[in-house]
Design an enzyme around this catalytic site. Structure first.
Site, PDB file in Angstrom:
ATOM      1  N   HIS A  75       0.860  -1.085  -0.017  1.00 33.31           N
ATOM      2  CA  HIS A  75      -0.191   0.144   0.004  1.00 33.31           C
ATOM      3  C   HIS A  75       0.827   1.273   0.113  1.00 33.31           C
ATOM      4  CE1 HIS A  75      -2.994   2.996   1.186  1.00 33.31           C
ATOM      5  NE2 HIS A  75      -2.091   3.453   2.070  1.00 33.31           N
ATOM      6  N   ASP A 104       5.289  20.131 -28.239  1.00 33.52           N
ATOM      7  CA  ASP A 104       5.459  18.815 -27.584  1.00 33.52           C
ATOM      8  C   ASP A 104       6.590  18.920 -26.468  1.00 33.52           C
ATOM      9  OD1 ASP A 104       5.669  16.161 -26.952  1.00 33.52           O
ATOM     10  OD2 ASP A 104       4.867  15.517 -29.082  1.00 33.52           O
ATOM     11  N   TRP A 139       7.201   0.220   3.761  1.00 28.81           N
ATOM     12  CA  TRP A 139       7.561   0.887   2.230  1.00 28.81           C
ATOM     13  C   TRP A 139       8.921   1.781   2.600  1.00 28.81           C
ATOM     14  CZ3 TRP A 139       8.241   6.330   1.603  1.00 28.81           C
ATOM     15  CH2 TRP A 139       7.819   7.280   2.523  1.00 28.81           C
ATOM     16  N   SER A 170      12.645   5.761 -14.582  1.00 28.75           N
ATOM     17  CA  SER A 170      11.578   6.413 -15.369  1.00 28.75           C
ATOM     18  C   SER A 170      11.228   7.912 -14.895  1.00 28.75           C
ATOM     19  CB  SER A 170      10.156   5.709 -14.945  1.00 28.75           C
ATOM     20  OG  SER A 170       8.935   6.332 -15.211  1.00 28.75           O
ATOM     21  N   SER A 171      11.318   8.035 -13.512  1.00 24.71           N
ATOM     22  CA  SER A 171      11.435   9.490 -12.804  1.00 24.71           C
ATOM     23  C   SER A 171      12.557  10.169 -13.352  1.00 24.71           C
ATOM     24  CB  SER A 171      11.232   9.214 -11.512  1.00 24.71           C
ATOM     25  OG  SER A 171      10.057   8.549 -10.908  1.00 24.71           O
ATOM     26  N   HIS A 254      12.585  12.813   2.134  1.00 26.44           N
ATOM     27  CA  HIS A 254      11.929  14.428   2.437  1.00 26.44           C
ATOM     28  C   HIS A 254      12.062  15.260   1.325  1.00 26.44           C
ATOM     29  CE1 HIS A 254       9.720  16.122   5.675  1.00 26.44           C
ATOM     30  NE2 HIS A 254      10.066  17.277   5.144  1.00 26.44           N
ATOM     31  N   GLU A 256      11.286  13.882  -1.462  1.00 26.27           N
ATOM     32  CA  GLU A 256      10.331  13.241  -2.197  1.00 26.27           C
ATOM     33  C   GLU A 256       9.035  13.901  -1.802  1.00 26.27           C
ATOM     34  OE1 GLU A 256       8.046  10.240  -4.290  1.00 26.27           O
ATOM     35  OE2 GLU A 256      10.003  11.397  -4.470  1.00 26.27           O
ATOM     36  N   TYR A 258       8.340  16.796  -1.029  1.00 26.89           N
ATOM     37  CA  TYR A 258       8.073  18.283  -2.022  1.00 26.89           C
ATOM     38  C   TYR A 258       8.049  17.755  -3.283  1.00 26.89           C
ATOM     39  CZ  TYR A 258       8.692  20.002   2.685  1.00 26.89           C
ATOM     40  OH  TYR A 258       8.556  20.304   4.136  1.00 26.89           O
ATOM     41  N   SER A 269      -2.529  26.961  -7.266  1.00 21.97           N
ATOM     42  CA  SER A 269      -2.365  28.585  -7.605  1.00 21.97           C
ATOM     43  C   SER A 269      -2.838  28.625  -8.873  1.00 21.97           C
ATOM     44  CB  SER A 269      -0.562  28.562  -7.725  1.00 21.97           C
ATOM     45  OG  SER A 269      -0.195  28.358  -6.480  1.00 21.97           O
ATOM     46  N   HIS A 303      14.871  14.977  10.625  1.00 18.96           N
ATOM     47  CA  HIS A 303      13.888  14.892  11.658  1.00 18.96           C
ATOM     48  C   HIS A 303      13.088  13.559  11.654  1.00 18.96           C
ATOM     49  CE1 HIS A 303      11.146  16.839   8.424  1.00 18.96           C
ATOM     50  NE2 HIS A 303      10.940  15.621   8.617  1.00 18.96           N
ATOM     51  N   HIS A 304      13.381  12.994  10.670  1.00 19.12           N
ATOM     52  CA  HIS A 304      12.861  11.505  10.861  1.00 19.12           C
ATOM     53  C   HIS A 304      13.535  10.738  11.827  1.00 19.12           C
ATOM     54  CE1 HIS A 304      10.102  12.003   7.474  1.00 19.12           C
ATOM     55  NE2 HIS A 304      10.858  12.696   6.833  1.00 19.12           N
ATOM     56  N   THR A 329       6.108  27.816   3.206  1.00 19.46           N
ATOM     57  CA  THR A 329       4.840  27.008   3.198  1.00 19.46           C
ATOM     58  C   THR A 329       3.602  27.822   3.709  1.00 19.46           C
ATOM     59  OG1 THR A 329       5.948  24.912   3.603  1.00 19.46           O
ATOM     60  CG2 THR A 329       3.494  24.743   3.759  1.00 19.46           C
ATOM     61  N   LYS A 332       2.820  30.751   1.059  1.00 11.32           N
ATOM     62  CA  LYS A 332       1.999  30.081  -0.059  1.00 11.32           C
ATOM     63  C   LYS A 332       0.346  30.474   0.505  1.00 11.32           C
ATOM     64  CE  LYS A 332       5.007  26.809  -2.800  1.00 11.32           C
ATOM     65  NZ  LYS A 332       4.445  27.511  -4.059  1.00 11.32           N
ATOM     66  N   ARG A 451       2.266   2.489  15.167  1.00 14.15           N
ATOM     67  CA  ARG A 451       2.077   2.236  13.656  1.00 14.15           C
ATOM     68  C   ARG A 451       2.621   0.892  13.580  1.00 14.15           C
ATOM     69  NH1 ARG A 451       5.976   6.621  10.599  1.00 14.15           N
ATOM     70  NH2 ARG A 451       4.490   5.956   8.768  1.00 14.15           N
TER      71      ARG A 451
END
Length: 638
Positions: A75, A104, A139, A170-171, A254, A256, A258, A269, A303-304, A329, A332, A451
């Site tokens: 998941h 294109d 994950w 791919s990314s 992290h 990722e 963003y 926006s 911070h993780h 943030t 915005k 968790r």
């Protein structure tokens, strides 16, 4: 000569299936991304419902511990790498070239390669279910759970490892493509500061992908070497350190966040000014805030890891940087609120989802700043409070904004407006279900529910809130069925949406819906931010360019009434190609061969399959290189 042209035309007349398999049209590739991601959203959501059934009451036996770990791992992995990222890529493809006035992307075949690598890589991961070896280390794939066969026997983690390698390729290919496209292919007059904010967020995201993904790639290779070749990168018995994986993963992980959230912020926006009938308040500040978020995202990863034991000084530095990233943030959010303030607001379905995403961002952002406080993080770490925070950002902001983009750009994609009543029902079910699912997780998290646990005892007192969470999850799942019903109902209707159904501000609304293959008969000239709005109404310094508007209206009518007409003079389209799919298939065969090498029964076949995949990639790249890039104009004459 006429016979030669006839034969060439016959070579380009392809069946619908072949057309989609060989397409290099950015719009079609975007649709392939979109619907593949929607299917994965439903599948990953189904896995979430299985977990919620297991946790609905204490001591449930619906899923065993191993199966629960497998469902949890799939998941999370699929939602990040096969739903959120490719859904973003879908809108990159569909609208970015249109918004910058391009025909294109810079590298159409690389664009197709990016999609097929995503599809084959994700199918490789899902195939782990067919072989009965599903990854089960979470994950995040923490070592030593992922790096040692002692803790993760069988090829389950190999499926996870090599599938992510293919998805990473791919990314990176997509990021390179859109970086070059945005930098080099903007319409005349579209300086960087006249570029739409959404395009800016895509550009920043492409840079983040190019800088962040190598860290994940290095970590995955280290896991592969530990599992296959008995190295000891993460084995503390022989001098390794499993914490190295946490550093490598979160240096990627992290940014990722963003990578996932900046494009949806760009969608917000674009939608808020359109439905407020006002320019985006402080657009340059929104752009610079995006840059600041991207820069700071590389300085907050630990911070993780506050509970790992890095020491008071690193913890203090990463706590400060995490609090600091909340400032851009907040910039915005205040700019979005100022955009709506005093506007003539029209709460159509896209606006409902966009404003909900802003509110949910504030909830998720507040709990994020709480985690920057080290003593609070010590209590909340690895509890359901973190799960609540994470999902308020991932689902609350990202998915809601992407759903807003779906309703906003669907008429441009298909020439049809989604039903407003079903859209409103979809919104309210999603909003209620989302908050009913994830807000109570704050309570059980503060009450100590960890968790990743597959069950809990009745004495904990968590049963009532978990039942509420499960009910909310099923409401959230039902909401997405409403979206599918809406899409099915809408696609059965004639394509009658106007080119500009929302009174839009940017260039994609200047061309027919759906757009022709070549996008723009004449590349537009841009005279300011909100280029189409200026054409229609002026900007306070210039009068509307009535002649331009009239010319575009006549062009749209001609394209509508003569859909089979040939290409405009001087317009060339990239040629459809099999080679991107072939190269992607070879790359996936190499990954599958490495997975086979790690098994007892198929191990001897592993390296031969890797060799075969390598040959396919090599000869596919040769064919790619020598294939003509431009399709003959006559192929488009009816």
């Amino acid at each position: 000569m006429a016979e030669a042209i006839r034969l060439e035309q016959a070579g380009y007349r392809r069946s619908a299936l072949v057309e989609w398999l060989t397409t290099v049209d950015h719009k079609k590739i975007g649709m392939l991304y979109y619907w593949t991601s929607i299917i994965y959203l439903l599948l990953a959501g189904f896995l979430a419902l299985l977990m919620r059934i297991q946790l609905a009451q204490p001591n449930m036996n619906f899923l065993g511990p191993k199966t629960y770990n497998e469902v949890l791992t799939m998941h999370g992995t699929m939602m990040i790498f096969a739903v959120a990222m490719p859904l973003n890529a879908a809108f990159f493809n569909i609208v970015v070239p249109l918004m910058i006035g391009a025909r294109d992307v810079a590298f159409p075949r690389l664009n197709a390669f990016s999609y097929w690598s995503f599809l084959f890589g994700s199918l490789l991961l899902w195939s782990s279910f067919l072989f009965g070896h599903v990854p089960d280390a979470g994950w995040t794939g923490y070592a030593n759970l992922s790096s040692s066969s002692l803790y993760s026997a069988g090829p389950g983690l190999d499926f996870w490892n090599f599938s992510l390698q293919v998805l990473g390729i791919s990314s990176i290919a997509g990021a390179l493509n859109f970086f070059v496209t945005i930098v080099n292919m903007r319409a005349p007059g579209m300086s960087l500061m006249r570029t739409p904010v959404y395009v800016w967020m895509v550009l920043i995201t492409a840079i983040l992908i190019l800088l962040a993904f190598p860290s994940l790639t290095v970590g995955l290779f280290m896991i592969m070497f530990d599992r296959y070749f008995s190295t000891n990168f993460f084995n503390p018995v022989h001098g390794g350190d499993p914490v190295i994986w946490q550093h490598l993963f979160w240096i990627f992980g992290h940014p990722e966040v963003y990578i996932l959230v900046l494009p949806p912020m760009g969608i917000i926006s674009e939608i808020l000014p359109t439905f407020s009938r006002k320019p985006l308040f402080g657009a340059p500040f929104v752009i610079f805030a995006g840059m600041a978020i991207a820069f700071l995202s590389f300085f907050v990863w630990a911070h993780h890891m506050f509970t790992v034991g890095l020491g008071p000084l690193p913890n203090a530095l990463f706590a400060a940087s995490t609090m600091l990233i909340g400032i851009p943030t907040g910039v915005k959010v205040f700019n979005w609120l100022a955009t709506m303030w005093g506007g003539s607001i029209d709460f159509k379905t896209p606006m409902k989802f966009a404003t909900a995403a802003v509110w949910l961002l504030m909830v998720g952002g507040v709990t994020g700043v709480m985690h920057a406080t080290v003593p609070l993080d010590y209590q909340q770490h690895d509890s359901y409070f973190v799960v609540a925070h994470f999902h308020y950002v991932i689902f609350g902001v990202i998915v809601n904004a992407l759903l807003a983009g779906t309703y906003y750009w669907f008429p441009k994609m298909y020439g049809r407006l989604l039903d407003e009543r079903l859209g409103t029902l979809h919104f309210w079910l999603t909003f209620i279900g989302m908050n009913l699912t994830f807000f109570p997780m704050h309570f059980v998290g503060l009450d100590g529910m960890p968790r990743r646990y597959f069950t809990y005892s009745a004495e904990t007192g968590w049963g009532t809130w978990n039942l509420v969470i499960t009910i909310g999850a099923f409401i959230l799942g039902l909401a997405q069925v409403v979206l599918l019903v809406n899409v099915y109902k809408t696609l059965r209707q004639p394509a009658a949406a106007p080119a500009d159904p929302w009174d839009g501000r940017t260039l994609e609304w200047t061309i027919p819906s759906p757009p022709p293959a070549y996008n723009f008969a004449v590349i537009p000239t841009v005279r300011g931010r909100d280029a189409y709005w200026i054409e229609k109404y002026g900007d306070g310094h210039h009068t509307p360019a009535v002649s331009d508007v009239t010319q575009r209206r006549e062009t749209r009518l001609e394209q509508r009434d003569n859909p089979g007409h040939g290409l405009p003079a001087g317009v060339h389209l990239p040629k459809p190609s099999w080679w991107p799919m072939i190269v992607s298939a070879g790359l996936t065969a190499m990954a599958a061969g490495m997975i086979m090498h790690g098994t007892e029964t198929l191990g001897p076949l592993g390296f031969p399959i890797v060799g075969l995949g390598t040959l396919i990639v090599f000869f596919g790249l040769l064919g790619w290189h020598f294939e003509p890039a431009i399709e003959h104009e006559e192929a488009h004459v009816s």
